[in-house]
Design a protein around this motif. Structure first.
Motif, PDB file in Angstrom:
ATOM      1  N   SER A  86     -22.834  -3.111  -5.683  1.00  0.00           N
ATOM      2  CA  SER A  86     -22.291  -1.780  -5.403  1.00  0.00           C
ATOM      3  C   SER A  86     -22.204  -1.500  -3.907  1.00  0.00           C
ATOM      4  O   SER A  86     -21.287  -0.803  -3.446  1.00  0.00           O
ATOM      5  N   ALA A  87     -23.148  -2.019  -3.118  1.00  0.00           N
ATOM      6  CA  ALA A  87     -23.106  -1.797  -1.679  1.00  0.00           C
ATOM      7  C   ALA A  87     -21.877  -2.459  -1.058  1.00  0.00           C
ATOM      8  O   ALA A  87     -21.310  -1.944  -0.089  1.00  0.00           O
ATOM      9  N   LEU A  88     -21.457  -3.591  -1.605  1.00  0.00           N
ATOM     10  CA  LEU A  88     -20.234  -4.229  -1.115  1.00  0.00           C
ATOM     11  C   LEU A  88     -19.018  -3.377  -1.430  1.00  0.00           C
ATOM     12  O   LEU A  88     -18.086  -3.281  -0.616  1.00  0.00           O
ATOM     13  N   LEU A  89     -18.996  -2.772  -2.610  1.00  0.00           N
ATOM     14  CA  LEU A  89     -17.901  -1.861  -2.935  1.00  0.00           C
ATOM     15  C   LEU A  89     -17.907  -0.665  -1.995  1.00  0.00           C
ATOM     16  O   LEU A  89     -16.839  -0.213  -1.546  1.00  0.00           O
ATOM     17  N   LEU A  90     -19.084  -0.161  -1.650  1.00  0.00           N
ATOM     18  CA  LEU A  90     -19.175   0.950  -0.708  1.00  0.00           C
ATOM     19  C   LEU A  90     -18.634   0.539   0.652  1.00  0.00           C
ATOM     20  O   LEU A  90     -17.919   1.324   1.308  1.00  0.00           O
ATOM     21  N   ALA A  91     -18.928  -0.672   1.093  1.00  0.00           N
ATOM     22  CA  ALA A  91     -18.369  -1.163   2.355  1.00  0.00           C
ATOM     23  C   ALA A  91     -16.844  -1.205   2.285  1.00  0.00           C
ATOM     24  O   ALA A  91     -16.149  -0.839   3.244  1.00  0.00           O
ATOM     25  N   GLY A  92     -16.320  -1.637   1.131  1.00  0.00           N
ATOM     26  CA  GLY A  92     -14.869  -1.644   0.961  1.00  0.00           C
ATOM     27  C   GLY A  92     -14.274  -0.253   1.039  1.00  0.00           C
ATOM     28  O   GLY A  92     -13.183  -0.055   1.597  1.00  0.00           O
ATOM     29  N   LEU A  93     -14.995   0.742   0.511  1.00  0.00           N
ATOM     30  CA  LEU A  93     -14.511   2.125   0.595  1.00  0.00           C
ATOM     31  C   LEU A  93     -14.487   2.613   2.045  1.00  0.00           C
ATOM     32  O   LEU A  93     -13.603   3.381   2.434  1.00  0.00           O
ATOM     33  N   PHE A  94     -15.446   2.162   2.847  1.00  0.00           N
ATOM     34  CA  PHE A  94     -15.431   2.511   4.263  1.00  0.00           C
ATOM     35  C   PHE A  94     -14.194   1.922   4.951  1.00  0.00           C
ATOM     36  O   PHE A  94     -13.558   2.587   5.773  1.00  0.00           O
ATOM     37  N   TYR A  95     -13.864   0.670   4.615  1.00  0.00           N
ATOM     38  CA  TYR A  95     -12.662   0.059   5.196  1.00  0.00           C
ATOM     39  C   TYR A  95     -11.412   0.834   4.777  1.00  0.00           C
ATOM     40  O   TYR A  95     -10.497   1.033   5.581  1.00  0.00           O
ATOM     41  N   LEU A  96     -11.375   1.270   3.523  1.00  0.00           N
ATOM     42  CA  LEU A  96     -10.243   2.094   3.078  1.00  0.00           C
ATOM     43  C   LEU A  96     -10.171   3.397   3.863  1.00  0.00           C
ATOM     44  O   LEU A  96      -9.086   3.847   4.253  1.00  0.00           O
ATOM     45  N   ALA A  97     -11.329   4.014   4.098  1.00  0.00           N
ATOM     46  CA  ALA A  97     -11.355   5.278   4.834  1.00  0.00           C
ATOM     47  C   ALA A  97     -10.874   5.103   6.274  1.00  0.00           C
ATOM     48  O   ALA A  97     -10.371   6.053   6.888  1.00  0.00           O
ATOM     49  N   LEU A  98     -11.010   3.905   6.818  1.00  0.00           N
ATOM     50  CA  LEU A  98     -10.533   3.645   8.176  1.00  0.00           C
ATOM     51  C   LEU A  98      -9.048   3.316   8.204  1.00  0.00           C
ATOM     52  O   LEU A  98      -8.318   3.751   9.110  1.00  0.00           O
ATOM     53  N   THR A  99      -8.576   2.549   7.233  1.00  0.00           N
ATOM     54  CA  THR A  99      -7.225   2.006   7.314  1.00  0.00           C
ATOM     55  C   THR A  99      -6.152   2.904   6.710  1.00  0.00           C
ATOM     56  O   THR A  99      -5.053   2.992   7.247  1.00  0.00           O
ATOM     57  N   VAL A 100      -6.467   3.587   5.611  1.00  0.00           N
ATOM     58  CA  VAL A 100      -5.434   4.398   4.952  1.00  0.00           C
ATOM     59  C   VAL A 100      -4.973   5.557   5.830  1.00  0.00           C
ATOM     60  O   VAL A 100      -3.763   5.763   6.011  1.00  0.00           O
ATOM     61  N   PRO A 101      -5.872   6.361   6.422  1.00  0.00           N
ATOM     62  CA  PRO A 101      -5.381   7.429   7.313  1.00  0.00           C
ATOM     63  C   PRO A 101      -4.599   6.892   8.509  1.00  0.00           C
ATOM     64  O   PRO A 101      -3.617   7.512   8.938  1.00  0.00           O
ATOM     65  N   LEU A 102      -5.021   5.746   9.024  1.00  0.00           N
ATOM     66  CA  LEU A 102      -4.293   5.150  10.151  1.00  0.00           C
ATOM     67  C   LEU A 102      -2.875   4.797   9.744  1.00  0.00           C
ATOM     68  O   LEU A 102      -1.916   5.033  10.488  1.00  0.00           O
ATOM     69  N   THR A 103      -2.708   4.247   8.555  1.00  0.00           N
ATOM     70  CA  THR A 103      -1.377   3.887   8.075  1.00  0.00           C
ATOM     71  C   THR A 103      -0.484   5.109   7.951  1.00  0.00           C
ATOM     72  O   THR A 103       0.666   5.107   8.422  1.00  0.00           O
ATOM     73  N   HIS A 104      -0.984   6.177   7.349  1.00  0.00           N
ATOM     74  CA  HIS A 104      -0.162   7.368   7.154  1.00  0.00           C
ATOM     75  C   HIS A 104       0.122   8.076   8.477  1.00  0.00           C
ATOM     76  O   HIS A 104       1.216   8.623   8.670  1.00  0.00           O
ATOM     77  N   ALA A 105      -0.844   8.067   9.394  1.00  0.00           N
ATOM     78  CA  ALA A 105      -0.611   8.688  10.702  1.00  0.00           C
ATOM     79  C   ALA A 105       0.495   7.971  11.456  1.00  0.00           C
ATOM     80  O   ALA A 105       1.379   8.604  12.053  1.00  0.00           O
ATOM     81  N   VAL A 106       0.491   6.650  11.420  1.00  0.00           N
ATOM     82  CA  VAL A 106       1.520   5.889  12.136  1.00  0.00           C
ATOM     83  C   VAL A 106       2.870   6.043  11.460  1.00  0.00           C
ATOM     84  O   VAL A 106       3.903   6.126  12.135  1.00  0.00           O
ATOM     85  N   ASN A 107       2.896   6.106  10.129  1.00  0.00           N
ATOM     86  CA  ASN A 107       4.167   6.346   9.442  1.00  0.00           C
ATOM     87  C   ASN A 107       4.752   7.699   9.835  1.00  0.00           C
ATOM     88  O   ASN A 107       5.968   7.838  10.025  1.00  0.00           O
ATOM     89  N   TRP A 108       3.880   8.706   9.980  1.00  0.00           N
ATOM     90  CA  TRP A 108       4.351  10.036  10.395  1.00  0.00           C
ATOM     91  C   TRP A 108       4.888   9.987  11.823  1.00  0.00           C
ATOM     92  O   TRP A 108       5.953  10.551  12.117  1.00  0.00           O
ATOM     93  N   ILE A 109       4.172   9.305  12.711  1.00  0.00           N
ATOM     94  CA  ILE A 109       4.639   9.179  14.102  1.00  0.00           C
ATOM     95  C   ILE A 109       5.964   8.437  14.147  1.00  0.00           C
ATOM     96  O   ILE A 109       6.886   8.811  14.895  1.00  0.00           O
ATOM     97  N   ASP A 110       6.089   7.391  13.334  1.00  0.00           N
ATOM     98  CA  ASP A 110       7.326   6.615  13.322  1.00  0.00           C
ATOM     99  C   ASP A 110       8.504   7.466  12.852  1.00  0.00           C
ATOM    100  O   ASP A 110       9.598   7.396  13.404  1.00  0.00           O
ATOM    101  N   ARG A 111       8.282   8.296  11.835  1.00  0.00           N
ATOM    102  CA  ARG A 111       9.368   9.170  11.368  1.00  0.00           C
ATOM    103  C   ARG A 111       9.756  10.178  12.440  1.00  0.00           C
ATOM    104  O   ARG A 111      10.946  10.473  12.623  1.00  0.00           O
ATOM    105  N   ARG A 112       8.777  10.726  13.149  1.00  0.00           N
ATOM    106  CA  ARG A 112       9.083  11.682  14.202  1.00  0.00           C
ATOM    107  C   ARG A 112       9.873  11.023  15.328  1.00  0.00           C
ATOM    108  O   ARG A 112      10.799  11.621  15.896  1.00  0.00           O
TER     109      ARG A 112
END
Length: 257
Positions: free
Chosen positions: A203-229
């Protein structure tokens, strides 16, 4: 036990996650960010130098850049990290002591630079040659035209691809554990791995994976928004809000105000 129950008990043990969470927040997350951000900055700088060298008309710049890119894109990331981290370890011990982070950051940067250099090169080469000619006609030198006109447009065109590579770099930072880390130097994946080994639960490995998701998903959407602008500009506002148009909504042009 049925497979679903086994899966749930192996990867979704909330007590195990709760036990690992404080260490991931205070130790793993800061170390992962140090590795990823440092390697991203250095890798992007080296990648831009490789991109400019790769499009140079001087073969003594172009061919070394191509060879570098082929080598570091072809080697597995783990092999490169071991090659740099273990091969240069005696030098690292003399310079900064038993801290594997500088060599780990260097290895990650060299890997990222090979990919980022190709991303930047494709973006720069996608800019129309007429823009370079126009800049030269206005009195810019080749270097000034590249720095002021061509490179900014090229980077903007490949912004999503560049950020995708940075996201891959965040995940590749977990490979630094090959170099051996002290308890205070462990990043997210290593902490999850240690908790999994101590408790026999993943379960701790899954929690680490959730941390990676929390870092990468917002970054992806932020850059997509900047790219559209950057591509489409600001959305059109309501009538009468354009710069310089002070006519109130509903007023007829030419009528008294």
């Amino acid at each position: 036990m049925d497979p679903l129950s086994t899966l749930w008990e192996t990867f979704f043990d909330w007590d195990s996650m709760r036990e690992a969470l404080p260490e991931m927040l205070t130790v793993g997350l800061p170390n992962t960010l140090v590795l990823a951000v440092s390697a991203a900055l250095l890798g992007s700088l080296l990648g831009m130098l490789l991109a400019v060298a790769g499009i140079s008309r001087t073969r003594w710049l172009r061919w070394p850049a191509r060879v570098y890119t082929d080598v570091f894109r072809g080697l597995p990331a783990a092999a490169t990290i071991l090659l740099i981290g273990v091969g240069l370890a005696p030098l690292g011990m003399e310079v900064w002591g038993p801290n594997p982070y500088p060599l780990g950051i260097l290895a990650l940067s060299l890997i990222a630079a090979a990919y980022i250099g190709e991303i930047f090169r494709s973006g720069i080469q996608s800019v129309e040659a007429a823009q370079l000619d126009a800049a030269r006609a206005l009195g810019f030198s080749w270097a000034e035209a590249m720095r002021v006109v061509i490179i900014p447009q090229g980077v903007r065109r490949v912004l999503p691809a560049w950020v995708n590579q940075l996201i891959a770099l965040i995940k590749d930072s977990s490979l630094v554990y090959f170099l051996g880390l002290l308890a205070s130097q462990r990043e997210l994946f290593r902490i999850g791995q240690d908790h999994a080994a101590n408790t026999g639960n993943q379960s701790a490995l899954l929690l680490a994976g959730l941390f990676y998701l929390a870092l990468t998903v917002p970054l992806t959407h932020a850059v997509n928004w900047i790219d559209r602008r950057l591509r489409h500009g600001r959305p059109a506002g309501p009538p009468g809000d354009e710069d310089g148009d002070l006519t109130p909504a509903g007023a007829v042009e030419g009528s008294p105000r």
